[in-house]
Motif scaffolding. Structure first.
Motif, PDB file in Angstrom:
ATOM      1  N   GLY A  69       0.823  -1.370  -0.027  1.00 39.72           N
ATOM      2  CA  GLY A  69      -0.001  -0.022   0.088  1.00 39.72           C
ATOM      3  C   GLY A  69       0.696   1.305   0.040  1.00 39.72           C
ATOM      4  N   THR A  70       2.086   1.096   0.010  1.00 41.74           N
ATOM      5  CA  THR A  70       2.902   2.383  -0.190  1.00 41.74           C
ATOM      6  C   THR A  70       3.805   2.444  -1.397  1.00 41.74           C
ATOM      7  OG1 THR A  70       3.375   2.187   2.372  1.00 41.74           O
ATOM      8  CG2 THR A  70       4.980   3.357   0.939  1.00 41.74           C
ATOM      9  N   ASP A  71       3.891   3.526  -2.028  1.00 42.76           N
ATOM     10  CA  ASP A  71       4.495   3.531  -3.228  1.00 42.76           C
ATOM     11  C   ASP A  71       6.119   3.358  -2.839  1.00 42.76           C
ATOM     12  OD1 ASP A  71       2.272   4.583  -4.627  1.00 42.76           O
ATOM     13  OD2 ASP A  71       2.658   6.635  -4.422  1.00 42.76           O
ATOM     14  N   PHE A  72       6.410   2.840  -4.052  1.00 42.62           N
ATOM     15  CA  PHE A  72       7.744   2.196  -3.815  1.00 42.62           C
ATOM     16  C   PHE A  72       8.609   2.914  -5.095  1.00 42.62           C
ATOM     17  CE2 PHE A  72      11.180  -0.650  -5.284  1.00 42.62           C
ATOM     18  CZ  PHE A  72      11.947  -0.387  -4.174  1.00 42.62           C
ATOM     19  N   VAL A  73       9.761   3.451  -5.025  1.00 42.14           N
ATOM     20  CA  VAL A  73      10.460   4.150  -5.987  1.00 42.14           C
ATOM     21  C   VAL A  73      11.751   3.626  -6.135  1.00 42.14           C
ATOM     22  CG1 VAL A  73      11.350   6.230  -7.017  1.00 42.14           C
ATOM     23  CG2 VAL A  73       9.072   6.236  -5.849  1.00 42.14           C
ATOM     24  N   PRO A  74      12.290   2.773  -7.024  1.00 46.32           N
ATOM     25  CA  PRO A  74      13.680   2.261  -6.973  1.00 46.32           C
ATOM     26  C   PRO A  74      14.587   3.322  -7.033  1.00 46.32           C
ATOM     27  CG  PRO A  74      12.496   1.327  -8.816  1.00 46.32           C
ATOM     28  CD  PRO A  74      11.736   2.400  -8.209  1.00 46.32           C
TER      29      PRO A  74
END
Length: 86
Positions: free
Chosen positions: A5-10
């Motif tokens: 539910g949390t945005d993940f940015v590599p």
């Protein structure tokens, strides 16, 4: 590593050879009686002072100095960045 539910940015971060990537849970650095910034500085100091140890010995040293009798669960993962093979 992430949470549903949390945005993940590599993110890419270049690490020079010899660097030690250290992943840990909050149980290693959070205590009821010590400031978090002090504990993070202590972790950095222990890693720096013992950086030439084999990773297994370095892991034991970190645990012995920061969490000999932890109040919480602790996970610690160390990885040494090696030079690429030619």
């Amino acid at each position: 590593m992430g949470v549903d539910g949390t945005d993940f940015v590599p993110t890419e971060l270049p690490l020079p050879p010899g660097s030690i990537l250290t992943l840990y849970t909050d149980g290693l650095v959070e205590t009821r009686y010590t400031d978090l910034d002090q504990r993070l500085a202590q972790l950095c100091d222990v890693l720096t002072a013992n950086s030439t140890l084999p990773l297994e010995a370095l892991s034991r040293t970190v645990m012995n100095q920061l969490a000999p009798h932890p109040d919480d669960d602790v996970a610690l993962l160390l990885a040494r960045i090696n030079r690429p093979e030619p």
